[in-house]
Design a protein around this motif. Structure first.
Motif, PDB file in Angstrom:
ATOM      1  N   GLU A  69       0.843  -1.193   0.000  1.00 55.17           N
ATOM      2  CA  GLU A  69       0.000   0.000   0.000  1.00 55.17           C
ATOM      3  C   GLU A  69       0.879   1.244   0.000  1.00 55.17           C
ATOM      4  N   GLU A  70       0.470   2.231  -0.759  1.00 58.92           N
ATOM      5  CA  GLU A  70       1.230   3.462  -0.899  1.00 58.92           C
ATOM      6  C   GLU A  70       0.605   4.529   0.002  1.00 58.92           C
ATOM      7  N   ALA A  87      -0.333   8.338   1.359  1.00 61.25           N
ATOM      8  CA  ALA A  87      -0.838   9.511   0.636  1.00 61.25           C
ATOM      9  C   ALA A  87       0.308  10.430   0.218  1.00 61.25           C
ATOM     10  N   PHE A 126       2.060   8.872  -2.735  1.00 62.09           N
ATOM     11  CA  PHE A 126       1.208   8.995  -3.915  1.00 62.09           C
ATOM     12  C   PHE A 126       1.317  10.407  -4.492  1.00 62.09           C
ATOM     13  N   ASP A 127       1.181  11.410  -3.618  1.00 61.48           N
ATOM     14  CA  ASP A 127       1.299  12.795  -4.078  1.00 61.48           C
ATOM     15  C   ASP A 127       2.678  13.070  -4.667  1.00 61.48           C
ATOM     16  N   ARG A 179       4.681  10.947  -6.075  1.00 59.65           N
ATOM     17  CA  ARG A 179       4.824  10.259  -7.370  1.00 59.65           C
ATOM     18  C   ARG A 179       4.211  11.091  -8.495  1.00 59.65           C
ATOM     19  N   TYR A 180       3.023  11.650  -8.269  1.00 60.05           N
ATOM     20  CA  TYR A 180       2.393  12.451  -9.318  1.00 60.05           C
ATOM     21  C   TYR A 180       3.051  13.821  -9.464  1.00 60.05           C
ATOM     22  N   LEU A 190      -5.479  10.370 -12.842  1.00 61.21           N
ATOM     23  CA  LEU A 190      -5.861  10.913 -11.538  1.00 61.21           C
ATOM     24  C   LEU A 190      -7.364  11.127 -11.433  1.00 61.21           C
TER      25      LEU A 190
END
Length: 148
Positions: free
Chosen positions: A33-34, A36, A39-40, A42-43, A64
């Motif tokens: 599991e990534e 938050a 995740f942010d 990475r984008y 997204l």
């Protein structure tokens, strides 16, 4: 009916040819599991890449907006900066529209928060908000028959 008959014929042929049936089980591996923040990050890195073009920006934005989440202000700002680097204001406005749409039934609470957080970036890049250019109200909408 045809499927049942075809299945029986196939099993009869396997038996006569001496082929034993083997089942292939597909195992789908789930990654860890990534968080938050990851995740942010990475984008943000995706939109901050050198040499990113309009197609790749659109792909990241579509990915997204296809998820069940509202992008964080940091990710929205990163997407806006990417739009500015490729000089595509229409894409930046469309990105804002998509983020507003992702707020769903909480537009009255989430969207003003997002605008508050990203407004310095909007001013820095010269990107108008949806409300400033009048895209929040339909231009050619028909009046309701009940209002006549």
């Amino acid at each position: 009916m045809l499927r049942i008959t075809a299945g029986k014929v196939a099993s009869a042929m396997r038996g006569s040819l001496g082929v034993t049936s083997t089942r292939v089980i597909a195992v789908r591996q789930h990654g860890t599991e990534e968080s938050a923040e990851a995740f942010d990050s990475r984008y943000e890195k995706y939109f901050a890449r050198d040499g990113i073009d309009g197609w790749e920006i659109r792909k990241g934005m579509n990915d997204l907006l296809g998820m069940d989440l509202v992008p964080s202000p940091k990710v929205i700002e990163s997407g806006l900066r990417a739009c500015r680097r490729v000089n595509d204001i229409a894409l930046a406005i469309r990105w804002l529209e998509g983020c507003k749409d992702k707020c769903g039934d909480q537009k009255a609470t989430i969207y003003p928060y997002l605008l508050e957080k990203i407004s310095p970036t909007l001013k820095e890049l010269g990107v108008p908000t949806i409300e400033e250019i009048g895209y929040d109200k339909p231009e050619l909408a028909l009046k309701s028959v009940y209002d006549i």
